[in-house]
Motif scaffolding. Sequence first.
Motif, PDB file in Angstrom:
ATOM      1  N   CYS A  18      48.068  52.616  71.828  1.00 38.83           N
ATOM      2  CA  CYS A  18      48.504  54.409  70.787  1.00 38.83           C
ATOM      3  C   CYS A  18      48.415  54.338  69.158  1.00 38.83           C
ATOM      4  CB  CYS A  18      49.022  54.888  71.229  1.00 38.83           C
ATOM      5  SG  CYS A  18      50.603  54.419  71.509  1.00 38.83           S
ATOM      6  N   CYS A  19      49.195  53.158  69.034  1.00 35.66           N
ATOM      7  CA  CYS A  19      49.019  53.224  67.478  1.00 35.66           C
ATOM      8  C   CYS A  19      47.659  53.515  67.002  1.00 35.66           C
ATOM      9  CB  CYS A  19      49.389  51.208  67.442  1.00 35.66           C
ATOM     10  SG  CYS A  19      51.413  51.624  67.633  1.00 35.66           S
ATOM     11  N   GLN A  24      43.989  57.006  63.967  1.00 39.34           N
ATOM     12  CA  GLN A  24      43.067  57.280  63.644  1.00 39.34           C
ATOM     13  C   GLN A  24      42.993  59.103  63.782  1.00 39.34           C
ATOM     14  OE1 GLN A  24      41.038  55.198  66.912  1.00 39.34           O
ATOM     15  NE2 GLN A  24      39.423  54.514  65.652  1.00 39.34           N
ATOM     16  N   GLU A  25      43.756  59.918  64.513  1.00 38.60           N
ATOM     17  CA  GLU A  25      43.620  61.511  65.042  1.00 38.60           C
ATOM     18  C   GLU A  25      44.023  61.933  63.347  1.00 38.60           C
ATOM     19  OE1 GLU A  25      46.005  61.629  67.859  1.00 38.60           O
ATOM     20  OE2 GLU A  25      44.844  61.408  69.528  1.00 38.60           O
ATOM     21  N   VAL A  30      40.808  52.672  60.927  1.00 35.72           N
ATOM     22  CA  VAL A  30      41.381  51.515  61.509  1.00 35.72           C
ATOM     23  C   VAL A  30      40.318  49.657  61.852  1.00 35.72           C
ATOM     24  CG1 VAL A  30      43.314  50.872  63.191  1.00 35.72           C
ATOM     25  CG2 VAL A  30      43.109  52.784  62.544  1.00 35.72           C
ATOM     26  N   THR A  31      40.418  49.128  60.930  1.00 39.68           N
ATOM     27  CA  THR A  31      39.891  47.918  61.869  1.00 39.68           C
ATOM     28  C   THR A  31      40.659  46.828  62.731  1.00 39.68           C
ATOM     29  OG1 THR A  31      38.492  47.786  59.868  1.00 39.68           O
ATOM     30  CG2 THR A  31      38.665  45.795  60.724  1.00 39.68           C
ATOM     31  N   GLU A  32      40.445  46.399  63.582  1.00 36.11           N
ATOM     32  CA  GLU A  32      41.055  45.900  64.428  1.00 36.11           C
ATOM     33  C   GLU A  32      41.136  45.078  64.543  1.00 36.11           C
ATOM     34  OE1 GLU A  32      43.483  46.509  68.781  1.00 36.11           O
ATOM     35  OE2 GLU A  32      42.137  48.096  68.456  1.00 36.11           O
TER      36      GLU A  32
END
Length: 53
Positions: A18-19, A24-25, A30-32
């Motif tokens: 959810c993080c 993103q919302e 975000v790169t993971e």
Amino acid sequence: MALVSVKHVLISESVDPCCKTILQENGIEVTEKQQMTKEELIAEIQVSDSSTD
């Protein structure tokens, strides 16, 4: 107090999914990438930093 505008985040540790969704919302890219070596992490940060110039 200066405000900082965050546009891109690198998640390098295990976090609740959810993080990433929340970021993103709110318009943050975000790169993971997990289990990176120190050298890989430094290279990823340098690539990200140079793309913001």
